[in-house]
Design an enzyme around this catalytic site. Sequence first.
Site, PDB file in Angstrom:
ATOM      1  N   LEU A 114       0.754  -1.157  -0.009  1.00 49.59           N
ATOM      2  CA  LEU A 114       0.115   0.103   0.130  1.00 49.59           C
ATOM      3  C   LEU A 114       0.864   1.243   0.007  1.00 49.59           C
ATOM      4  O   LEU A 114       0.361   2.498   0.100  1.00 49.59           O
ATOM      5  CB  LEU A 114      -0.982   0.058   1.032  1.00 49.59           C
ATOM      6  CG  LEU A 114      -1.946  -1.085   1.325  1.00 49.59           C
ATOM      7  CD1 LEU A 114      -2.881  -1.170   2.663  1.00 49.59           C
ATOM      8  CD2 LEU A 114      -3.184  -0.842  -0.018  1.00 49.59           C
ATOM      9  N   ARG A 115       2.135   0.882  -0.158  1.00 51.19           N
ATOM     10  CA  ARG A 115       3.184   2.329  -0.009  1.00 51.19           C
ATOM     11  C   ARG A 115       2.663   3.431  -1.149  1.00 51.19           C
ATOM     12  O   ARG A 115       2.723   4.515  -0.989  1.00 51.19           O
ATOM     13  CB  ARG A 115       4.460   2.090  -0.288  1.00 51.19           C
ATOM     14  CG  ARG A 115       4.982   1.687   1.073  1.00 51.19           C
ATOM     15  CD  ARG A 115       6.536   1.928   1.049  1.00 51.19           C
ATOM     16  NE  ARG A 115       7.174   1.362   2.526  1.00 51.19           N
ATOM     17  CZ  ARG A 115       7.665   0.055   2.537  1.00 51.19           C
ATOM     18  NH1 ARG A 115       8.074  -0.860   1.436  1.00 51.19           N
ATOM     19  NH2 ARG A 115       8.222  -0.411   3.687  1.00 51.19           N
TER      20      ARG A 115
END
Length: 357
Positions: free
Chosen positions: A290-291
């Site tokens: 999810l970066r």
Amino acid sequence: MSAILQAPPKTARVVFPFTAIVGQEEMKLALILNVIDPKIGGVMIMGDRGTGKSTTIRALADLLPEIEVVAGDPFNSDPKDPDLMSDEVKQKLEKQLPIEIVKKKVQMVDLPLGATEDRVCGTIDIEKALSEGVKAFEPGLLAKANRGILYVDEVNLLDDHLVDVLLDSAAGGWNTVEREGISIRHPARFVMVGSGNPEEGELRPQLLDRFGMHAEIHTVKEPSLRVQIVEQRAEFDSNPVAFCEKYQQQQEELQNKIVQAQQLLPEVKIDYDLRVKISEICSELDVDGLRGDIVTNRAAKAIAAFEGRTEVTVDDIRRVIVLCLRHRLRKDPLESIDSGYKVQKSVARVFGLEVEE
């Protein structure tokens, strides 16, 4: 009695002004956004040799306003923010002891290629700790880089383990050194800037993913621009002070704009629908983790703040999303990093825009 000689007011080395740098807009934008919000997670700058990577990064550090630090503190502790101060300063404040505050230029720390982990993280003098009963800590480069910029040239040639240590500190904001049962930690929040030449090999995907942004720079092809760059450099080299004075007003304007953006950032909002669309793009591009979503949200807010707005627009997202995602796309190990076309295509589809050539 001999007279005391006064040092001239400007003895510091003159740095090429940031606002005088021609082209390389992608790199300049990525650096400015990281300064506005260091939590974006740094920039990886990949490009040909001799394209002004180091010059631009030094120019940015020189442009930034001075910061308040606790005098004599090796960690550039912030006198007001507990997250950015050493335990020693915290203890003084808790005991209501006076602390001296001074202003200091934002530090830019160069990490040499041959640096050891001790040099980077600092060392604990075990003998002194045991004989004198004090935590004898010798601060390393991460201590010096707190609240500043840590620049690693040729980051793709650096030992993977060391890159990991640097990125861990940059992400967590703290550096911990442990030896023989003694543990010391200190604040280490900095903007990590890595640069390299793709011909010398890419960084491993796991490490690349840890950089918030990835800027690509190329040699300027336009002959007239090349001439302009060469002439500028010659003018700067022959009289650096006069050259810098020409750009003084632009430098001050940009500095004020960055300071105002830092103050405005907490008020910037991003609409729920836009957040969903960012995640839709990340999902469609098969971005691991999810970066990508988090960094794109942060970068879009930072660019809105930079332009003095409190609402993120579709255009803000479009301008930062390639920088935030291009290095996170799943790809064949033999393939080079996507130039951003896949990301632009996905953005155009999700937002119903034209694909920019």
